[in-house]
Motif scaffolding. Structure first.
Motif, PDB file in Angstrom:
ATOM      1  N   ILE A 111       0.831  -1.203   0.000  1.00  0.00           N
ATOM      2  CA  ILE A 111       0.000   0.000   0.000  1.00  0.00           C
ATOM      3  C   ILE A 111       0.868   1.257   0.000  1.00  0.00           C
ATOM      4  N   ASN A 112       2.063   1.179   0.576  1.00  0.00           N
ATOM      5  CA  ASN A 112       2.922   2.361   0.616  1.00  0.00           C
ATOM      6  C   ASN A 112       3.311   2.838  -0.787  1.00  0.00           C
ATOM      7  N   LYS A 113       3.278   1.921  -1.773  1.00  0.00           N
ATOM      8  CA  LYS A 113       3.555   2.326  -3.148  1.00  0.00           C
ATOM      9  C   LYS A 113       2.431   3.216  -3.684  1.00  0.00           C
ATOM     10  N   HIS A 114       1.271   3.144  -3.064  1.00  0.00           N
ATOM     11  CA  HIS A 114       0.114   3.923  -3.522  1.00  0.00           C
ATOM     12  C   HIS A 114      -0.097   5.178  -2.686  1.00  0.00           C
ATOM     13  N   LYS A 115       0.806   5.416  -1.759  1.00  0.00           N
ATOM     14  CA  LYS A 115       0.686   6.578  -0.874  1.00  0.00           C
ATOM     15  C   LYS A 115       0.620   7.854  -1.720  1.00  0.00           C
ATOM     16  N   GLY A 116      -0.337   8.703  -1.395  1.00  0.00           N
ATOM     17  CA  GLY A 116      -0.479   9.942  -2.147  1.00  0.00           C
ATOM     18  C   GLY A 116      -1.462   9.853  -3.308  1.00  0.00           C
ATOM     19  N   ARG A 117      -1.911   8.650  -3.637  1.00  0.00           N
ATOM     20  CA  ARG A 117      -2.905   8.519  -4.710  1.00  0.00           C
ATOM     21  C   ARG A 117      -4.232   9.073  -4.242  1.00  0.00           C
ATOM     22  N   ARG A 118      -4.939   9.696  -5.153  1.00  0.00           N
ATOM     23  CA  ARG A 118      -6.204  10.314  -4.787  1.00  0.00           C
ATOM     24  C   ARG A 118      -7.329   9.289  -4.746  1.00  0.00           C
ATOM     25  N   VAL A 119      -8.219   9.492  -3.795  1.00  0.00           N
ATOM     26  CA  VAL A 119      -9.426   8.680  -3.682  1.00  0.00           C
ATOM     27  C   VAL A 119     -10.607   9.642  -3.640  1.00  0.00           C
ATOM     28  N   VAL A 120     -11.756   9.152  -4.040  1.00  0.00           N
ATOM     29  CA  VAL A 120     -12.954   9.987  -3.959  1.00  0.00           C
ATOM     30  C   VAL A 120     -14.087   9.138  -3.395  1.00  0.00           C
ATOM     31  N   CYS A 121     -14.835   9.718  -2.483  1.00  0.00           N
ATOM     32  CA  CYS A 121     -16.005   9.045  -1.943  1.00  0.00           C
ATOM     33  C   CYS A 121     -17.146   9.275  -2.929  1.00  0.00           C
ATOM     34  N   THR A 122     -17.731   8.197  -3.438  1.00  0.00           N
ATOM     35  CA  THR A 122     -18.688   8.339  -4.536  1.00  0.00           C
ATOM     36  C   THR A 122     -20.001   8.982  -4.101  1.00  0.00           C
ATOM     37  N   THR A 123     -20.354   8.881  -2.823  1.00  0.00           N
ATOM     38  CA  THR A 123     -21.639   9.448  -2.409  1.00  0.00           C
ATOM     39  C   THR A 123     -21.548  10.939  -2.122  1.00  0.00           C
ATOM     40  N   THR A 124     -20.376  11.403  -1.679  1.00  0.00           N
ATOM     41  CA  THR A 124     -20.266  12.798  -1.262  1.00  0.00           C
ATOM     42  C   THR A 124     -19.323  13.608  -2.143  1.00  0.00           C
TER      43      THR A 124
END
Length: 109
Positions: A60-73
Motif C-alpha cells: 500500500i505504501n507504493k500507492h501513498k499519495g494517490r487520490r481517492v474519492v467518496c462516490t456518495t459525497t
C-alpha cells in the motif's frame, strides 16, 4: 436384472460470469470501514479507514499519495498508508469526510 441407472444429471454449469472485459481493471472500489482522526469545525472527520481497495499482497505504501474519492459525497482524499494487515488503508481528507461507514470509495487512476 438391475436396470442401468442412466445418470444424466451431470450438466456442468460453468459459473464464470462476471469477466466481461470492461475497462474497470484500473478502477478499484472499496468502502469506508471507520471514520477516524480529528473532527473539523464542520463536523467532518479528517481520516477514514478504507477496506477493499487493496489486497493483503499489495504494498500500500507504493500507492501513498494517490487520490481517492467518496462516490456518495464527492469528497476527495489521498491514500496515507496501510492500516493493519488485511489490506485496509488510511485515507486523509483535508477538508473532512462526511460519508457514512459503508460508503463507496474509489481509487483514482
Amino acid at each position: 436384472h438391475g436396470g442401468l441407472a442412466t445418470d444424466d444429471g451431470g450438466t456442468a454449469k460453468n459459473d464464470v460470469i462476471g469477466s466481461n472485459g470492461s475497462n474497470d481493471k484500473d478502477v478499484k472500489i472499496g468502502e469506508v470501514d471507520k471514520l477516524k482522526g480529528d473532527v473539523l469545525p464542520n463536523g467532518k472527520h479528517t481520516m477514514s479507514i478504507v477496506s477493499g481497495l487493496f489486497s493483503m499482497a499489495d504494498d500500500i505504501n507504493k500507492h501513498k499519495g494517490r487520490r481517492v474519492v467518496c462516490t456518495t459525497t464527492e469528497e476527495e482524499g489521498v491514500v496515507d498508508g496501510s492500516f493493519g494487515k488485511m489490506g485496509k488503508c488510511r485515507c486523509l481528507f483535508e477538508d473532512g469526510i462526511s460519508a457514512e461507514v459503508g460508503s463507496q470509495v474509489k481509487l483514482l487512476p
